[in-house]
Design a protein around this motif. Structure first.
Motif, short mmCIF file in Angstrom:
data_model
loop_
_atom_site.label_atom_id
_atom_site.label_comp_id
_atom_site.label_asym_id
_atom_site.label_seq_id
_atom_site.Cartn_x
_atom_site.Cartn_y
_atom_site.Cartn_z
N SER A 54 9.47 -21.70 -112.21
CA SER A 54 10.22 -20.66 -111.95
C SER A 54 10.80 -19.92 -113.70
O SER A 54 10.92 -19.26 -113.75
N VAL A 105 13.06 -11.54 -114.73
CA VAL A 105 14.12 -10.99 -113.40
C VAL A 105 15.59 -10.69 -114.12
O VAL A 105 16.25 -10.10 -113.72
N LYS A 118 16.11 -16.82 -105.45
CA LYS A 118 15.28 -17.07 -106.29
C LYS A 118 14.37 -18.58 -105.54
O LYS A 118 14.94 -19.29 -105.52
N VAL A 134 13.84 -13.48 -104.14
CA VAL A 134 13.08 -12.74 -105.13
C VAL A 134 11.94 -14.02 -104.98
O VAL A 134 12.17 -15.25 -105.11
#
Length: 348
Positions: A168, A175, A254, A285
């Protein structure tokens, strides 16, 4: 099982068919590519090349491996643009190999170790079971559903948390920078793991506060302890199926929805909808694969999801159905330079 009996008889011995045959054979050996990547990550080959090119013999001395066998592995990886061999037999880092280095910003080494671990490899070997039954192969192989297994195996949980954090991290700042977060308000990172995304959002937007919601083991290793964030966040252990902290202006999911089937995903979205402050947004996300035949990392992730858990990577129409059932409405999709997109929804 019915075996098809087509009436057409293509000439597979024709010279023009040979390229297709070679491609098929190479793809059928793809599991060896994952194994070679894992070997490179385990032996820190990229780290040993950070100072300049080295031969396989030099690398073997540094890693305690057999030079001849290591060179064959490196040559294979070089054919996939992971490392490059020069005319003198020395291997160089490539742009992709840089991400195998440990401890550098954006490193994907821990993610590679996660994706090439037996958790994923053995589950993928049960793909036929998944296709036949419509259920993940993981419980068949490991004896328990994925997340239940992680709760009972501390080493597997650490591997997953560390790997997901690395997976991530390259996305977090993208983001935080790509989405127009409000100047004031509260961001709730739902299932946010160690808080990498929330950290980036709060650093970029000093007027915001944040809540990190996840299970206690992930929260224990949070990354929100720096002085610039003091007093602006709190960690809250909990179950996002039941409820999420109320009053959030932005709820971020996410790499959460893709872990779950549609019914579970609607429950998560519905919890966010109930907690949403007036005028607030929900951000999903995740990978949003292209509908055509173009390669996209999300298409591989989609297959991984169905072998491990009950989730999937969803396109815009799939997400719209979930949003509608949860009382939400999609407003836009913002792509990022990585494999994932930011899908924004508001109260319907």
């Amino acid at each position: 099982m019915n075996t098809p009996n087509p009436t057409d008889k293509p000439d597979l011995t024709d010279a023009t068919a040979h390229a297709g045959a070679a491609h098929l054979i190479e793809q059928s050996l793809g599991h060896l590519y994952s194994a070679a990547l894992r070997t490179a990550a385990l032996h820190h080959l990229a780290d040993h090349l950070a100072g300049g090119p080295r031969t396989a013999a030099e690398l073997a001395r540094l890693t305690g491996t057999e030079a001849a066998f290591l060179r064959r592995c490196l040559r294979y990886l070089a054919s996939r643009e992971i490392f490059r061999e020069d005319g003198n037999g020395a291997f160089h880092l490539t742009p992709a190999a840089q991400f195998l280095r440990a401890g550098v910003p954006g490193s994907l080494r821990d993610a590679v170790l996660m994706f090439t671990d037996e958790i994923f490899v053995r589950s993928s070997s049960a793909l036929d079971h998944t296709v036949r039954t419509g259920t993940p192969g993981f419980p068949t192989v490991f004896g328990a559903p994925f997340f239940a297994y992680l709760q009972g195996d501390a080493a597997a949980r650490e591997l997953f948390d560390t790997g997901m954090a690395a997976f991530s991290e390259p996305l977090d700042d993208l983001v935080a920078g790509a989405y127009p977060f409000p100047d004031r308000g509260t961001v709730v990172d739902v299932g946010g793991g160690r808080g990498g995304l929330l950290r980036r959002v709060l650093l970029r937007h000093p007027g915001l506060s944040g809540v990190l919601l996840d299970q206690a083991p992930a929260l224990a290793d949070h990354v929100l302890g720096e002085s610039a964030l003091a007093g602006r966040w709190r960690a809250e252990p909990g179950d996002f199926f039941a409820s999420v902290p109320d009053g959030g202006d932005v709820y971020v999911l996410k790499h959460v929805l893709h872990d779950w089937d549609d019914e579970a995903a609607v429950r998560i979205l519905s919890a966010c909808r109930r907690g949403l402050a007036p005028g607030g947004t929900v951000l999903v996300v995740d990978s949003v694969p292209a509908p055509d035949n173009a390669p996209h990392p999300g298409k591989a992730l989609d297959v991984a999801m169905m072998t491990i858990v009950t989730g999937k990577e969803r396109g815009p129409k799939d997400l719209d159905v979930l949003f509608a059932r949860a009382g939400l409405r999609r407003t836009r999709i913002l792509p990022t330079p990585t494999f994932a997109s930011i899908v924004e929804a508001v109260a319907a």
